[in-house]
Design an enzyme around this catalytic site. Sequence first.
Site, short mmCIF file in Angstrom:
data_model
loop_
_atom_site.label_atom_id
_atom_site.label_comp_id
_atom_site.label_asym_id
_atom_site.label_seq_id
_atom_site.Cartn_x
_atom_site.Cartn_y
_atom_site.Cartn_z
N SER A 131 0.84 -1.21 0.00
CA SER A 131 0.00 0.00 0.00
C SER A 131 0.87 1.25 0.00
O SER A 131 0.58 2.22 -0.71
CB SER A 131 -0.90 0.03 1.24
OG SER A 131 -1.81 -1.04 1.23
N GLU B 60 -10.02 0.72 -2.82
CA GLU B 60 -9.76 0.82 -4.27
C GLU B 60 -10.88 0.19 -5.08
O GLU B 60 -10.65 -0.55 -6.03
CB GLU B 60 -8.44 0.14 -4.62
CG GLU B 60 -7.28 0.69 -3.83
CD GLU B 60 -6.54 1.78 -4.57
OE1 GLU B 60 -6.91 2.07 -5.72
OE2 GLU B 60 -5.63 2.35 -3.96
N GLY C 226 -17.99 6.90 -0.21
CA GLY C 226 -16.97 5.89 -0.45
C GLY C 226 -17.11 5.32 -1.84
O GLY C 226 -16.42 5.75 -2.77
N TRP D 193 -10.05 7.58 5.45
CA TRP D 193 -9.41 6.31 5.04
C TRP D 193 -8.25 6.58 4.09
O TRP D 193 -8.11 5.93 3.06
CB TRP D 193 -10.42 5.35 4.39
CG TRP D 193 -11.62 5.11 5.24
CD1 TRP D 193 -12.90 5.45 4.97
CD2 TRP D 193 -11.63 4.48 6.53
NE1 TRP D 193 -13.72 5.09 6.01
CE2 TRP D 193 -12.96 4.48 6.99
CE3 TRP D 193 -10.64 3.91 7.36
CZ2 TRP D 193 -13.34 3.94 8.21
CZ3 TRP D 193 -11.03 3.38 8.57
CH2 TRP D 193 -12.35 3.39 8.99
N THR E 74 -11.81 9.55 -1.05
CA THR E 74 -12.91 9.05 -0.21
C THR E 74 -13.24 10.04 0.90
O THR E 74 -12.36 10.62 1.51
CB THR E 74 -12.51 7.69 0.39
OG1 THR E 74 -12.32 6.78 -0.68
CG2 THR E 74 -13.58 7.17 1.33
N THR F 221 -14.70 -1.44 -3.89
CA THR F 221 -15.03 -2.66 -3.14
C THR F 221 -15.24 -3.82 -4.12
O THR F 221 -15.47 -3.62 -5.32
CB THR F 221 -16.32 -2.50 -2.33
OG1 THR F 221 -17.40 -2.34 -3.26
CG2 THR F 221 -16.25 -1.28 -1.41
N GLY G 165 -4.25 -24.61 11.97
CA GLY G 165 -4.85 -24.93 13.26
C GLY G 165 -4.72 -23.76 14.21
O GLY G 165 -4.79 -22.60 13.81
N GLN H 285 -6.36 -35.89 3.00
CA GLN H 285 -7.03 -35.40 1.79
C GLN H 285 -7.67 -34.02 1.98
O GLN H 285 -7.65 -33.19 1.07
CB GLN H 285 -8.08 -36.41 1.33
CG GLN H 285 -7.44 -37.68 0.81
CD GLN H 285 -8.44 -38.72 0.38
OE1 GLN H 285 -9.63 -38.52 0.50
NE2 GLN H 285 -7.94 -39.84 -0.11
N ARG I 200 3.99 -30.63 10.21
CA ARG I 200 3.11 -30.84 11.36
C ARG I 200 2.62 -32.30 11.35
O ARG I 200 2.03 -32.75 10.37
CB ARG I 200 1.92 -29.88 11.26
CG ARG I 200 0.81 -30.14 12.24
CD ARG I 200 1.14 -29.62 13.62
NE ARG I 200 0.00 -29.80 14.51
CZ ARG I 200 0.07 -29.60 15.83
NH1 ARG I 200 1.20 -29.24 16.39
NH2 ARG I 200 -1.00 -29.77 16.58
#
Lengths: 390, 250
Positions: A96, A369, A142, A167, A137, A371, A345, A285, A274
């Site tokens: 950004s 940029e 927006g 923003w 904005t 929605t 997990g 699977q 893991r």
Amino acid sequence: MTAPFTGIDFYQLDELLTEEERAVRDTVRDWVSRRFMPVIEQHNRAGTFPDHLIPEMAEMGLLGAPIQGYDCAGMNATAYGLILQELERGDSGLRSFASVQTSLCMWPIWTYGTEDQKQKWLPPMARGKKLGCFGLTEPDHGSNPGGMITRAKRKGGKWVLNGAKMWITNATVADIAVVWAKDDEDQIRGYLVEKGTPGFTSRETKNKWSLRASITGELIFSDCAIPEDCVFPDVKGLKGPLSCLTQARYGIAWGAIGAAMACYDSSVNYAKTRIQFDRPIGAFQLNQEKLAYMLTEITKGQCLCLRLAQLKDQKKLKPEQVSLAKRNNVEIALNIARLARDLHGANGIIDEYPVIRHMMNLESVKTYEGTHDIHTLVLGQAATGLAAYT
Amino acid sequence: MNIVVCVKRVPDSSARIKVGADNRTIDPAGVEYVLNPYDEFAVEEALKIKEKAGAGEVTILALGGPESAETIRKGLAMGADKGIHLKEGTTGRDFIATAQAIAAELKGRPLDLLLFGNKAIDDDGTQVAAMVATLLGLPFVGVITKLELNGRTATAHRPVEGGVEVVEVALPASFSAQKGLNEPRFASLKGIMAAKKKPLEEKPAAAGEPRMELVKLDNPPARPAPRIVGTGKDAVPALMKLLREEAKVI
């Protein structure tokens, strides 16, 4: 620690890149691994941007990379995309930062600015000595930027700005703001407002749960008078800001793939190491299905980006093509981040692994940029010729 | 100041290495190749010396197949001025034959400093640098972590057990770089774009007289499954016994 990041190239797309493009990608990848990854988690926790890396980014030419002249590197669209992909592999906040400086601030100055404006701002911005932000904005506007209420009135040889923008990435650290406001004829025009101008203040937006390593804030204009020559002379109407957004969205399409690759990479390593029920969980699977989805969608996203880059370099790029790639790539990146969180997990919720950070970041990337839903309507209009909004 | 840096193209340290079908080379499929990291220290040092002097020329030299040109260009992208590519086919050569070809190329060229990486991370040979220096009759200081120039005198630091050895030599001289010598720079985008336009001389590598034959490459033996010999301090004697008698590490 996890194994070093090596990238994903299931369809041998590297063969379609030039040696320079690969060198650019590998150099930025290496920089992110060596310089950015060791510090990102602490900045994400603290809600700060690693300012100390800005001179290094500038030294490498990462700020304003696609701009020709004015001390910029003049890279093609593919190389610029690969740069942003690698930066967002680090963090969406890092990408950004580069996007706002390059696509939303330097690009409009380069495209719409006078020669004096270019000379004044582009070289120091390329060197990272001056930072920029982009004010479009507003608190109440927006997805519908055309409804903006920020005004620029002509008064005694000056433009006087009143209104507020919200923003805004880099709002409180920027030296120069590209601000879009309506003039006396109700036309949207772009103005260059310098930090420290009386009547111009900014305020940081705190307590974000997303893009924490990126500065966000508000710009407030209260009878803020700027010199007459601080306007882009020729561009009028929404196409001014929207053309900037097309540049930035192009970069997001690439960047999202970087975030997705980081999540996939961490997932593959985790799945292979893991052990549960005496086997690596990657042998199960249900996890293989998750990894197969990630690999497939990343590969498709890479193909989209590469073709988009060709169109951009050939100057054939249409905004709706960028909408398709931004919408698709951010959505699949977010899906991949969520699946990665799941596959990790309980470990998926702590910042020893990058997945929860990318997952939370991508919630913003999905919204900013344009929605996801607005890009859906852009594509709906491209398909039917009928606009769902006016 | 004429500085030559000899570099090698090697598999990335994170690459998963598979032995090729011939049992003598590694299978290049899926392996990423990079500029040898120790050579990167040497390139950085050369660039720093040139920048400090404000004049001079840094040449990158590599011996290898056609892909080595890309490795040379990495050095050019970092800021070196020109490259020399001593080309050869795919068959590897031993250390002395490599050193002979490099020395043959450098003999008679203006040369103040000849830099190498301390070792190449593929074969960990550590031989070529000293061999080239010897063939050229240059003083050689290996495994350096600091290099200072004062006129025609160079002072190099090299770590030794428990301390640092400081060596002074007259130029021209040769050195091999150890980790810690410097922090290599990242190539800039402009540097990468400029690299292709810099002169890169290509010529066949001179034949050498090999004295070694690589007979076979093999994978390390599979590690035996881990064992838990007990828990708590009661297990210490058994662990000590195994470390001493079986693993033979203490």
